[in-house]
Design a protein around this motif. Structure first.
Motif, PDB file in Angstrom:
ATOM      1  N   PRO A 135       0.725  -1.181  -0.076  1.00 46.81           N
ATOM      2  CA  PRO A 135       0.064  -0.047   0.060  1.00 46.81           C
ATOM      3  C   PRO A 135       0.847   1.374   0.204  1.00 46.81           C
ATOM      4  O   PRO A 135       1.884   1.350   0.351  1.00 46.81           O
ATOM      5  N   VAL A 136       0.273   2.376  -0.677  1.00 46.74           N
ATOM      6  CA  VAL A 136       1.322   3.672  -0.837  1.00 46.74           C
ATOM      7  C   VAL A 136       0.328   4.799  -0.658  1.00 46.74           C
ATOM      8  O   VAL A 136      -0.932   4.736  -0.740  1.00 46.74           O
ATOM      9  N   ASP A 137       1.047   5.815  -0.360  1.00 45.93           N
ATOM     10  CA  ASP A 137       0.260   7.161  -0.299  1.00 45.93           C
ATOM     11  C   ASP A 137       0.772   8.094  -1.395  1.00 45.93           C
ATOM     12  O   ASP A 137       2.068   7.772  -1.826  1.00 45.93           O
ATOM     13  N   ILE A 138       0.030   8.893  -1.872  1.00 47.75           N
ATOM     14  CA  ILE A 138       0.668   9.610  -3.065  1.00 47.75           C
ATOM     15  C   ILE A 138       0.483  11.253  -2.844  1.00 47.75           C
ATOM     16  O   ILE A 138       0.343  11.474  -1.569  1.00 47.75           O
ATOM     17  N   GLY A 139       0.540  12.010  -3.599  1.00 50.28           N
ATOM     18  CA  GLY A 139       0.654  13.460  -3.291  1.00 50.28           C
ATOM     19  C   GLY A 139      -0.527  14.043  -2.917  1.00 50.28           C
ATOM     20  O   GLY A 139      -1.754  13.737  -3.508  1.00 50.28           O
ATOM     21  N   SER A 140      -0.439  14.926  -2.010  1.00 48.92           N
ATOM     22  CA  SER A 140      -1.696  15.738  -1.327  1.00 48.92           C
ATOM     23  C   SER A 140      -2.359  16.560  -2.552  1.00 48.92           C
ATOM     24  O   SER A 140      -3.427  16.929  -2.109  1.00 48.92           O
ATOM     25  N   GLY A 141      -1.769  16.616  -3.787  1.00 48.35           N
ATOM     26  CA  GLY A 141      -2.424  17.629  -4.564  1.00 48.35           C
ATOM     27  C   GLY A 141      -3.492  16.843  -5.702  1.00 48.35           C
ATOM     28  O   GLY A 141      -4.273  17.435  -6.266  1.00 48.35           O
ATOM     29  N   GLY A 142      -3.956  15.633  -5.226  1.00 54.81           N
ATOM     30  CA  GLY A 142      -4.940  14.785  -5.930  1.00 54.81           C
ATOM     31  C   GLY A 142      -4.394  13.940  -7.101  1.00 54.81           C
ATOM     32  O   GLY A 142      -3.271  13.756  -7.008  1.00 54.81           O
ATOM     33  N   LEU A 143      -5.298  13.125  -7.473  1.00 58.35           N
ATOM     34  CA  LEU A 143      -5.057  12.078  -8.399  1.00 58.35           C
ATOM     35  C   LEU A 143      -4.612  12.734  -9.897  1.00 58.35           C
ATOM     36  O   LEU A 143      -4.078  11.819 -10.515  1.00 58.35           O
ATOM     37  N   ALA A 144      -4.779  13.849 -10.241  1.00 57.33           N
ATOM     38  CA  ALA A 144      -4.301  14.167 -11.673  1.00 57.33           C
ATOM     39  C   ALA A 144      -2.901  14.242 -11.822  1.00 57.33           C
ATOM     40  O   ALA A 144      -1.940  14.080 -10.891  1.00 57.33           O
ATOM     41  N   ASP A 145      -2.414  13.969 -13.090  1.00 57.48           N
ATOM     42  CA  ASP A 145      -1.021  14.021 -13.336  1.00 57.48           C
ATOM     43  C   ASP A 145      -0.305  15.475 -12.792  1.00 57.48           C
ATOM     44  O   ASP A 145      -0.672  16.404 -13.159  1.00 57.48           O
ATOM     45  N   LYS A 146       1.076  15.296 -12.483  1.00 56.84           N
ATOM     46  CA  LYS A 146       1.841  16.403 -12.197  1.00 56.84           C
ATOM     47  C   LYS A 146       2.114  17.186 -13.344  1.00 56.84           C
ATOM     48  O   LYS A 146       2.257  16.659 -14.432  1.00 56.84           O
ATOM     49  N   GLN A 147       1.835  18.413 -13.387  1.00 53.67           N
ATOM     50  CA  GLN A 147       2.219  19.510 -14.219  1.00 53.67           C
ATOM     51  C   GLN A 147       3.306  20.469 -14.022  1.00 53.67           C
ATOM     52  O   GLN A 147       4.142  20.581 -15.121  1.00 53.67           O
ATOM     53  N   VAL A 148       3.360  20.976 -12.865  1.00 49.81           N
ATOM     54  CA  VAL A 148       4.439  21.950 -12.461  1.00 49.81           C
ATOM     55  C   VAL A 148       5.228  21.783 -11.208  1.00 49.81           C
ATOM     56  O   VAL A 148       4.473  21.449 -10.366  1.00 49.81           O
ATOM     57  N   GLN A 149       5.946  22.294 -10.951  1.00 50.78           N
ATOM     58  CA  GLN A 149       6.584  22.551  -9.516  1.00 50.78           C
ATOM     59  C   GLN A 149       5.698  23.170  -8.710  1.00 50.78           C
ATOM     60  O   GLN A 149       5.031  24.048  -8.900  1.00 50.78           O
ATOM     61  N   GLY A 150       5.451  22.324  -7.587  1.00 52.78           N
ATOM     62  CA  GLY A 150       4.736  22.814  -6.371  1.00 52.78           C
ATOM     63  C   GLY A 150       3.303  22.275  -6.442  1.00 52.78           C
ATOM     64  O   GLY A 150       2.595  22.943  -5.399  1.00 52.78           O
ATOM     65  N   ASP A 151       2.704  21.647  -7.444  1.00 52.97           N
ATOM     66  CA  ASP A 151       1.241  21.281  -7.336  1.00 52.97           C
ATOM     67  C   ASP A 151       1.148  20.203  -6.371  1.00 52.97           C
ATOM     68  O   ASP A 151      -0.272  19.897  -6.469  1.00 52.97           O
ATOM     69  N   LEU A 152       2.085  19.588  -5.798  1.00 51.55           N
ATOM     70  CA  LEU A 152       1.825  18.219  -4.980  1.00 51.55           C
ATOM     71  C   LEU A 152       1.306  17.327  -5.763  1.00 51.55           C
ATOM     72  O   LEU A 152       0.488  16.406  -4.867  1.00 51.55           O
ATOM     73  N   LYS A 153       1.481  17.084  -6.826  1.00 55.38           N
ATOM     74  CA  LYS A 153       0.727  15.910  -7.507  1.00 55.38           C
ATOM     75  C   LYS A 153       1.808  14.745  -7.935  1.00 55.38           C
ATOM     76  O   LYS A 153       3.197  15.269  -8.075  1.00 55.38           O
ATOM     77  N   THR A 154       1.337  13.469  -8.025  1.00 54.45           N
ATOM     78  CA  THR A 154       2.453  12.470  -8.061  1.00 54.45           C
ATOM     79  C   THR A 154       2.294  12.597  -9.999  1.00 54.45           C
ATOM     80  O   THR A 154       1.150  12.346 -10.526  1.00 54.45           O
ATOM     81  N   PRO A 155       3.281  12.277 -10.636  1.00 52.08           N
ATOM     82  CA  PRO A 155       3.465  12.107 -12.070  1.00 52.08           C
ATOM     83  C   PRO A 155       2.820  10.871 -12.358  1.00 52.08           C
ATOM     84  O   PRO A 155       2.920   9.918 -11.839  1.00 52.08           O
ATOM     85  N   GLU A 156       2.504  10.758 -13.860  1.00 52.64           N
ATOM     86  CA  GLU A 156       2.319   9.504 -14.285  1.00 52.64           C
ATOM     87  C   GLU A 156       3.227   9.278 -15.602  1.00 52.64           C
ATOM     88  O   GLU A 156       3.568  10.139 -16.287  1.00 52.64           O
TER      89      GLU A 156
END
Length: 269
Positions: A135-156
């Protein structure tokens, strides 16, 4: 009057039969628990695959223990996890034991990591054969693909491990192990140039680094510093990272020694 008596007698008999069935089922569960089992409450995003991987048991065994005919689960559903009756412990096996059982002696060149953000799972795969899931946890920015620095998203996308570090003493947020990923990749570089986030020279630098299997530039508008690490603390809550993939220290240590710089990492939604 006789018809009413017959009706109530029929209802009473039905209630007695239902009570007997309930008692039988409940007794069966109790007997199973006392002979070696534990219970698991299904959470949102769980699947049989994830739960079975967490305990190191086959999906078929999990389905059989719970009398499941399909793979469908509902949040809040309680599952029986079969245990090893001789030890009273779950049948979870270390990756080391799984590799030994399967006679895999070259994991460093053949394993790959597959991460599913929706299922919050990290799976170790050998030549397209599943071995174990964590089991894992991901970025607090939500499920969307990472776009820019600081968006707190996990890339795909498809990446590789670009750097490995044992952290001693353990870092508060990164835990005991760190594996930097090759983000941004070539696709991210192309997107960044098209969107005007980075210039073509920076884009070329990213692509050249990826082609050489090195760490791509980390301080651009696309962001960087994305990796797989430990450090999971209950107080952090769910999806507590800044875009990384976070595990417990025990889980990340379980597979850390069997992957290497260059190991493929596939991240999907």
């Amino acid at each position: 009057m006789k018809q009413k008596i017959s009706y109530f007698a029929l209802v009473l008999a039905g209630l007695i039969m239902l009570a007997a069935i309930f008692y039988s089922l409940n007794s069966g569960i109790s007997a199973q628990a006392s002979s070696g089992a534990e219970r698991y409450t299904v959470k949102a995003g769980d699947s049989l695959f994830i739960i079975a991987g967490k305990y190191g048991i086959p999906v078929a065994a999990l389905k059989q223990a719970n009398g499941l005919k399909s793979d469908w689960l509902a949040a809040g559903q309680v599952l029986i996890i079969p245990l090893n009756s001789s030890t009273g412990q779950s049948k979870a096996k270390s990756l080391k034991a799984i590799l030994a059982e399967r006679g895999i002696t070259d994991p460093w060149s053949t394993l790959k990591i597959v991460i599913n953000k929706t299922n919050h799972s990290l799976s170790i795969v050998y030549k397209n054969t599943w071995l174990k899931t964590y089991p894992v946890d991901i970025g607090s920015g939500g499920l969307a693909d990472k776009q820019v620095q600081g968006d707190l998203k996990t890339p795909e996308g498809t990446f590789y491990i670009a750097e490995k570090s044992v952290l001693s003493p353990a870092d508060y947020y990164l835990g005991t192990r760190w594996m930097r990923l090759s983000y941004p990749n070539a696709e991210d570089a192309g997107r960044g140039v098209r969107q005007g986030l980075i210039n073509s020279q920076t884009g070329d630098s990213i692509v050249n680094a990826i082609n050489a299997g090195k760490i791509p530039p980390q301080r651009t508008a696309l962001g960087g510093g994305v990796g797989i690490h430990g450090g999971d603390i209950p107080s952090f809550g769910k999806d507590w990272t800044w875009g990384c993939i976070g595990l417990s220290n025990g889980d990340v240590e379980d597979f850390y020694d069997y992957v290497s710089v260059g190991t493929t990492v596939i991240i999907t939604k």
